[in-house]
Design an enzyme around this catalytic site. Structure first.
Site, mmCIF file in Angstrom:
data_model
loop_
_atom_site.group_PDB
_atom_site.id
_atom_site.type_symbol
_atom_site.label_atom_id
_atom_site.label_comp_id
_atom_site.label_asym_id
_atom_site.label_seq_id
_atom_site.Cartn_x
_atom_site.Cartn_y
_atom_site.Cartn_z
ATOM 1 N N HIS A 115 0.291 9.386 13.362
ATOM 2 C CA HIS A 115 1.396 8.652 12.732
ATOM 3 C C HIS A 115 1.352 8.773 11.206
ATOM 4 C CE1 HIS A 115 4.696 6.336 14.132
ATOM 5 N NE2 HIS A 115 4.202 5.120 14.010
ATOM 6 N N TYR A 144 2.934 -1.467 6.834
ATOM 7 C CA TYR A 144 2.832 -0.786 8.118
ATOM 8 C C TYR A 144 4.126 -0.027 8.395
ATOM 9 C CZ TYR A 144 -1.580 -3.014 8.884
ATOM 10 O OH TYR A 144 -2.884 -3.388 8.753
ATOM 11 N N ASN A 151 6.367 0.135 10.683
ATOM 12 C CA ASN A 151 7.598 -0.532 11.109
ATOM 13 C C ASN A 151 8.219 -1.399 10.018
ATOM 14 O OD1 ASN A 151 5.627 -2.494 11.194
ATOM 15 N ND2 ASN A 151 6.249 -3.334 13.163
#
Length: 187
Positions: free
Chosen positions: A15, A63, A65
């Site tokens: 990610h 983060y 999101n």
């Protein structure tokens, strides 16, 4: 904008490949990424020149999101239109080591892109999609992206990061369609 999660425990995760590419672009251009203040407080950012253009290179310190807030703050602070935004991110739907360029489209379940689209009020921004491939078997995609690259993948990771950085520079130099014609056939 290079997407990733903050902290050393996420540094080698699939990610975080967008942040890895952003760091490569900063190193190539000599841009030092520093913590901002005010609207820029939730990102490491720096200004400089890349591929002959003035750029603001940044990666959120939030983060994944929650990437939209820092993106919106930087766009507003630097008075940049969303159409000039380039987001470098991991992509499950592209084979490992492939790089694709596009403008707009869906988020494909990518929470970082969903957050950016929501904060920007549009999906119409440029994307450098760095292929990480699909999870093996029935592994949950959310678990897959939060795992480090495999030993085999790590052998090719530096090349993938360099290829994605090259693609980003070609996007800035040539524009989207011409850069697609160069990047897509070679990866």
């Amino acid at each position: 904008m290079g997407l990733g999660n903050p902290g050393p425990s996420y540094a080698g995760n699939r990610h975080n490949v967008g942040a890895m590419v952003l760091d490569e672009l900063a190193a190539r251009s000599g841009v030092k990424l520093t913590a901002g203040k005010g609207a820029r407080a939730r990102a490491l950012a720096g200004e400089g020149r890349l591929a002959g253009r003035r750029v603001v290179l940044a990666r959120p310190t939030t983060y994944m999101n929650e990437s939209g807030g820092p993106v919106r703050g930087l766009l507003d602070y630097h008075k940049l239109p969303v159409t000039d935004l380039v987001v470098v991110h991991d992509e499950l739907d592209i084979p490992f080591a492939a790089v694709r360029l596009k403008r707009g489209g869906g988020e494909g379940g990518h929470n970082g892109l969903r957050s950016i689209s929501r904060s920007a009020g549009t999906r119409d921004y440029l994307r450098v999609r760095v292929g990480i491939g699909r999870p093996p078997g029935r592994q949950d995609p959310a678990d897959f992206v939060l795992r480090d690259f495999s030993a085999t993948e790590r052998k090719e990771l530096d090349l993938l990061v360099a290829e994605a950085a090259d693609a980003t520079e070609e996007l800035l130099t040539l524009g989207l369609e011409a850069a697609q014609n160069v990047v897509h056939p070679r990866t």
